[in-house]
Write a protein that holds these residues in place. Structure first.
Motif, PDB file in Angstrom:
ATOM      1  N   PRO A 170      -6.025  -5.777 -12.104  1.00  0.00           N
ATOM      2  CA  PRO A 170      -5.393  -7.069 -11.817  1.00  0.00           C
ATOM      3  C   PRO A 170      -4.002  -6.908 -11.226  1.00  0.00           C
ATOM      4  CG  PRO A 170      -5.258  -6.581 -14.160  1.00  0.00           C
ATOM      5  CD  PRO A 170      -6.091  -5.496 -13.547  1.00  0.00           C
ATOM      6  N   VAL A 171      -3.508  -8.003 -10.669  1.00  0.00           N
ATOM      7  CA  VAL A 171      -2.139  -8.023 -10.160  1.00  0.00           C
ATOM      8  C   VAL A 171      -1.188  -7.711 -11.312  1.00  0.00           C
ATOM      9  CG1 VAL A 171      -0.345  -9.473  -9.142  1.00  0.00           C
ATOM     10  CG2 VAL A 171      -2.722  -9.692  -8.363  1.00  0.00           C
ATOM     11  N   GLY A 172      -0.270  -6.823 -11.062  1.00  0.00           N
ATOM     12  CA  GLY A 172       0.641  -6.377 -12.104  1.00  0.00           C
ATOM     13  C   GLY A 172       0.272  -5.019 -12.651  1.00  0.00           C
ATOM     14  N   GLU A 173      -1.004  -4.657 -12.518  1.00  0.00           N
ATOM     15  CA  GLU A 173      -1.466  -3.329 -12.935  1.00  0.00           C
ATOM     16  C   GLU A 173      -1.896  -2.475 -11.747  1.00  0.00           C
ATOM     17  OE1 GLU A 173      -4.376  -3.419 -16.045  1.00  0.00           O
ATOM     18  OE2 GLU A 173      -3.393  -5.084 -17.086  1.00  0.00           O
ATOM     19  N   ALA A 174      -2.350  -3.109 -10.687  1.00  0.00           N
ATOM     20  CA  ALA A 174      -2.705  -2.366  -9.479  1.00  0.00           C
ATOM     21  C   ALA A 174      -1.458  -1.675  -8.942  1.00  0.00           C
ATOM     22  CB  ALA A 174      -3.281  -3.308  -8.428  1.00  0.00           C
ATOM     23  N   PRO A 175      -1.520  -0.385  -8.656  1.00  0.00           N
ATOM     24  CA  PRO A 175      -0.332   0.337  -8.201  1.00  0.00           C
ATOM     25  C   PRO A 175       0.228  -0.221  -6.893  1.00  0.00           C
ATOM     26  CG  PRO A 175      -2.093   1.862  -8.812  1.00  0.00           C
ATOM     27  CD  PRO A 175      -2.705   0.497  -8.786  1.00  0.00           C
ATOM     28  N   ILE A 176       1.526  -0.293  -6.814  1.00  0.00           N
ATOM     29  CA  ILE A 176       2.177  -0.739  -5.581  1.00  0.00           C
ATOM     30  C   ILE A 176       1.799   0.174  -4.426  1.00  0.00           C
ATOM     31  CG2 ILE A 176       4.414  -0.923  -4.415  1.00  0.00           C
ATOM     32  CD1 ILE A 176       3.723  -3.339  -6.105  1.00  0.00           C
ATOM     33  N   ALA A 177       1.570   1.449  -4.702  1.00  0.00           N
ATOM     34  CA  ALA A 177       1.148   2.369  -3.639  1.00  0.00           C
ATOM     35  C   ALA A 177      -0.167   1.905  -3.015  1.00  0.00           C
ATOM     36  CB  ALA A 177       0.998   3.787  -4.189  1.00  0.00           C
ATOM     37  N   ASP A 178      -1.080   1.370  -3.838  1.00  0.00           N
ATOM     38  CA  ASP A 178      -2.344   0.858  -3.309  1.00  0.00           C
ATOM     39  C   ASP A 178      -2.116  -0.391  -2.465  1.00  0.00           C
ATOM     40  OD1 ASP A 178      -3.614   2.898  -4.599  1.00  0.00           O
ATOM     41  OD2 ASP A 178      -4.710   1.647  -6.031  1.00  0.00           O
ATOM     42  N   THR A 207      -3.123  -0.494   1.485  1.00  0.00           N
ATOM     43  CA  THR A 207      -4.069  -1.509   1.952  1.00  0.00           C
ATOM     44  C   THR A 207      -3.438  -2.424   2.992  1.00  0.00           C
ATOM     45  OG1 THR A 207      -4.969  -1.482  -0.301  1.00  0.00           O
ATOM     46  CG2 THR A 207      -5.760  -3.209   1.167  1.00  0.00           C
ATOM     47  N   LEU A 208      -2.216  -2.859   2.733  1.00  0.00           N
ATOM     48  CA  LEU A 208      -1.518  -3.708   3.699  1.00  0.00           C
ATOM     49  C   LEU A 208      -1.333  -2.991   5.029  1.00  0.00           C
ATOM     50  CD1 LEU A 208       1.129  -5.229   1.279  1.00  0.00           C
ATOM     51  CD2 LEU A 208      -0.416  -6.580   2.701  1.00  0.00           C
ATOM     52  N   GLY A 218      -6.767  -8.168  -5.631  1.00  0.00           N
ATOM     53  CA  GLY A 218      -5.607  -8.847  -5.072  1.00  0.00           C
ATOM     54  C   GLY A 218      -5.158  -8.322  -3.724  1.00  0.00           C
ATOM     55  N   ALA A 219      -4.948  -7.012  -3.626  1.00  0.00           N
ATOM     56  CA  ALA A 219      -4.442  -6.438  -2.377  1.00  0.00           C
ATOM     57  C   ALA A 219      -5.438  -6.642  -1.241  1.00  0.00           C
ATOM     58  CB  ALA A 219      -4.142  -4.951  -2.566  1.00  0.00           C
ATOM     59  N   TYR A 220      -6.701  -6.415  -1.526  1.00  0.00           N
ATOM     60  CA  TYR A 220      -7.729  -6.582  -0.494  1.00  0.00           C
ATOM     61  C   TYR A 220      -7.806  -8.038  -0.056  1.00  0.00           C
ATOM     62  CZ  TYR A 220     -12.198  -5.873   1.891  1.00  0.00           C
ATOM     63  OH  TYR A 220     -13.195  -5.795   2.831  1.00  0.00           O
TER      64      TYR A 220
END
Length: 280
Positions: free
Chosen positions: A107-115, A119-120, A162-164
């Protein structure tokens, strides 16, 4: 089979650039464009797989060239455009912004910022770079088309993605903006929004945990072939359609989000709350 470009049919006889052409949807685009009489610059971050696609195009009797490109980097996309102008038999008339990666499972908040950043860079900045570099060229040409490969994730708001979701929503918003800006220019713009397609997106991505297992089960049951998705997308571009959703479930999600948005959100929230694994 291999003929000249047809009027108002940007997929026919095109001088095309396809990103992420080394496998999956990108490879299927390259092959189908060749079947429709086009020539293709097959771009991929993995040059070896791009060269495999080129070999397959040549087996069909078509023309293709391989090019290594990281679409997250503007200078490499600019270099790709220069290479396309050098090798293709005519000016670029079709651009398929397809390169993408899959991320999910947290979930958002646990997904690594690196990911998020990874992805972005590929899924969103890659499409931005492709549109930024090629739109002026197509506008000057006065014909052709752009297909941006988004996803049903661009509007479905599936949990743990979230990122995707964000990158694909951005790609679709850019597609819609381009369609408005290019209206009357002779350039068609289409956003491709499939659900499950049998590609290497999981193997090359970062989908973890229960989401990974669920992805495998759903793909086995419901995954569509890249060839069918690509054929639908190119036909939609030729018709001038802004959106193409090749699968029934994508179209149902699209309608539900617009007709009953509150009920849709509650339903997806319940699925996430009680765990998808309990549904099997």
């Amino acid at each position: 089979m291999f003929g000249s470009r047809l009027p108002n049919k940007p997929s026919r006889g095109a001088a095309a650039v396809v990103t992420g052409a080394g496998s999956g949807i990108g490879r299927a685009f390259a092959l189908e464009i060749a079947r429709r009489g086009g020539s293709v610059l097959c771009s991929d971050i993995n040059l070896a797989t791009a060269e495999e696609t080129v070999a397959l195009v040549k087996e069909l009797g078509g023309q293709a060239w391989a090019f290594k490109c990281d679409v997250s980097k503007l200078n490499q996309v600019e270099a790709m455009a220069e290479e396309a102008e050098r090798v293709l038999p005519g000016p670029v008339s079709l651009v398929i912004n397809n390169a993408g990666v899959g991320v999910g499972g947290k979930p958002v908040g646990e997904a690594p910022i690196a990911d998020w950043k990874w992805t972005l860079g590929i899924n969103l900045w890659g499409v931005i770079h492709g549109c930024h570099v090629f739109t002026p060229k197509l506008k000057q040409l006065g014909r052709g088309g752009i297909i941006n490969v988004a996803s049903t994730a661009s509007f479905s708001a599936a949990p743990l993605m979230g990122a995707y979701n964000v990158t694909k929503a951005g790609a679709l918003a850019l597609t819609e903006t381009l369609a408005v800006e290019l209206a009357g220019s002779g350039v068609s713009v289409t956003g491709l929004c499939p659900t499950l397609v049998k590609t290497n997106i999981k193997a090359n991505g970062r989908i973890v945990g229960e989401s990974s297992k669920l992805f495998d089960r759903l793909m086995d049951r419901f995954g569509m072939s890249p060839e069918r998705v690509v054929n639908d997308a190119l036909n939609a571009l030729d018709r001038g359609d802004l959106y193409v959703m090749p699968q029934f479930d994508a179209r149902m999600i699209w309608r539900a989000k617009r007709l009953v948005p509150r009920s849709y959100a509650r339903g997806i929230g319940l699925i996430n709350r009680f765990g998808v694994s309990r549904l099997h």
